[in-house]
Design a protein around this motif. Structure first.
Motif, short mmCIF file in Angstrom:
data_model
loop_
_atom_site.label_atom_id
_atom_site.label_comp_id
_atom_site.label_asym_id
_atom_site.label_seq_id
_atom_site.Cartn_x
_atom_site.Cartn_y
_atom_site.Cartn_z
N VAL A 4 0.87 -1.17 0.00
CA VAL A 4 0.00 0.00 0.00
C VAL A 4 0.91 1.22 0.00
N ILE A 84 -9.02 -0.64 0.46
CA ILE A 84 -7.75 -1.18 -0.03
C ILE A 84 -7.98 -2.54 -0.69
N ARG A 88 -7.43 -3.46 -4.70
CA ARG A 88 -6.55 -4.57 -5.06
C ARG A 88 -7.29 -5.64 -5.86
N ALA A 184 3.65 -1.75 3.33
CA ALA A 184 3.30 -0.36 3.02
C ALA A 184 4.57 0.44 2.76
#
Length: 302
Positions: A4, A84, A88, A184
């Motif tokens: 991320v 998220i 994805r 991340a």
């Protein structure tokens, strides 16, 4: 799993523009991480990009609350992680963009949220009214000295006491750890503070010229004053004072500039305290290319 990406840094540093550029370069979509941009109708004063300014990039978690609603970090954690996963699922890269530090930490890091109890909170608020802040702070000091030292406003003081009473644990034990929930990479925009000071002043004057007072007037009719979060937003509380007749518009502009600069100092302290942030010069002509390389490097290493 691809990391991320989070674009972080102070207000006015160009996060929104970099987020869009990265989305184009890396097949991404933007997820909002500015707590004031959750609110429908709070557009001018939050510098929210209009749909036509988003470069065709899908944006998520904008305009999800009414001004009467209270923003919740716990709710955001759930909503952001769902967004998220959704991004994805379509083979695209989630890119968080915003300067609300605790909201970003909730999305990115392992962070547990303690329960709430409305009756306990109400009783503690009544005790605060009777006994005052210092008496309640002394009570917190006895059970959670770490929080008593850190918390500077009554609302958070009451929350810390509520958490201790409900869970039996100190509020400080629930503080986020610097441990990512999933891979991340955080990209921070490093600013020239004097240039940013000037930019922020220009931006607030531009907001006033664009009709911030009229926006606040319209939101007042929708219950802005009843909102525990929205009514305290930068610019909005100041321009409510204009509607009350206690300040001139010039007074509101100058106070908003000063309050925004103070907020920026707090943002910089917060993000500079996280050693995982990779800092990039906000004025670097190769900013986008360097940001893309930082993201790609993190993917190669993960």
């Amino acid at each position: 799993m691809r990391s991320v990406v989070a674009v972080v840094g102070p207000t006015g540093s160009g996060k929104s523009e970099l987020g869009i550029a990265l989305a184009h370069a890396l097949n991404g979509e933007v997820i909002n991480a500015d707590s004031m941009q959750f609110y429908r109708g709070m557009d001018i004063g939050t510098a929210k990009l209009a749909p036509a300014e988003r470069g065709g990039v899908p944006h998520h978690l904008l305009d999800i609350l009414d001004v009467r609603d209270e923003a919740s970090v716990a709710a955001y954690q759930s909503q952001c992680r769902a967004a998220i996963d959704d991004v994805r699922s379509r083979g695209r890269l989630p890119i968080l963009v915003g300067g609300s530090g605790l909201y970003l930490r909730a999305a990115l890091d392992e962070l547990e949220f303690p329960g709430t109890d409305a009756q306990v909170r109400s009783r503690l608020e009544e005790e605060l009214e009777r006994a005052g802040s210092e008496a309640m702070r002394r009570r917190l000091q006895a059970v959670d000295p770490v929080s008593a030292e850190r918390l500077n406003d009554d609302r958070r003081l009451i929350r810390a006491l509520e958490v201790h009473e409900v869970t039996g644990r100190p509020f400080s034990s629930f503080m986020p750890q610097r441990r990512y929930h999933q891979p991340a990479v955080q990209l921070g925009l490093s600013v020239d503070r004097e240039k940013l000071r000037l930019r922020l002043a220009e931006r607030v004057h531009a907001m006033a010229a664009a009709g911030l007072l009229e926006e606040v007037r319209a939101l007042e009719n929708e219950g802005l004053r009843d909102g525990r979060t929205a009514a305290r937003a930068l610019g909005y509380s100041q321009f409510l004072a204009v509607l009350d007749g206690t300040w001139s518009e010039a007074d509101a502009v100058e106070d908003t500039i000063a309050a925004t600069r103070r907020f920026v100092r707090r943002q910089l302290t917060w993000f500079r305290g996280d050693p995982r942030v990779q800092w990039l010069d906000w004025e670097d002509p190769e900013l986008v290319a360097r940001s893309v390389e930082a993201v790609n490097r993190s993917h190669r290493l993960s």
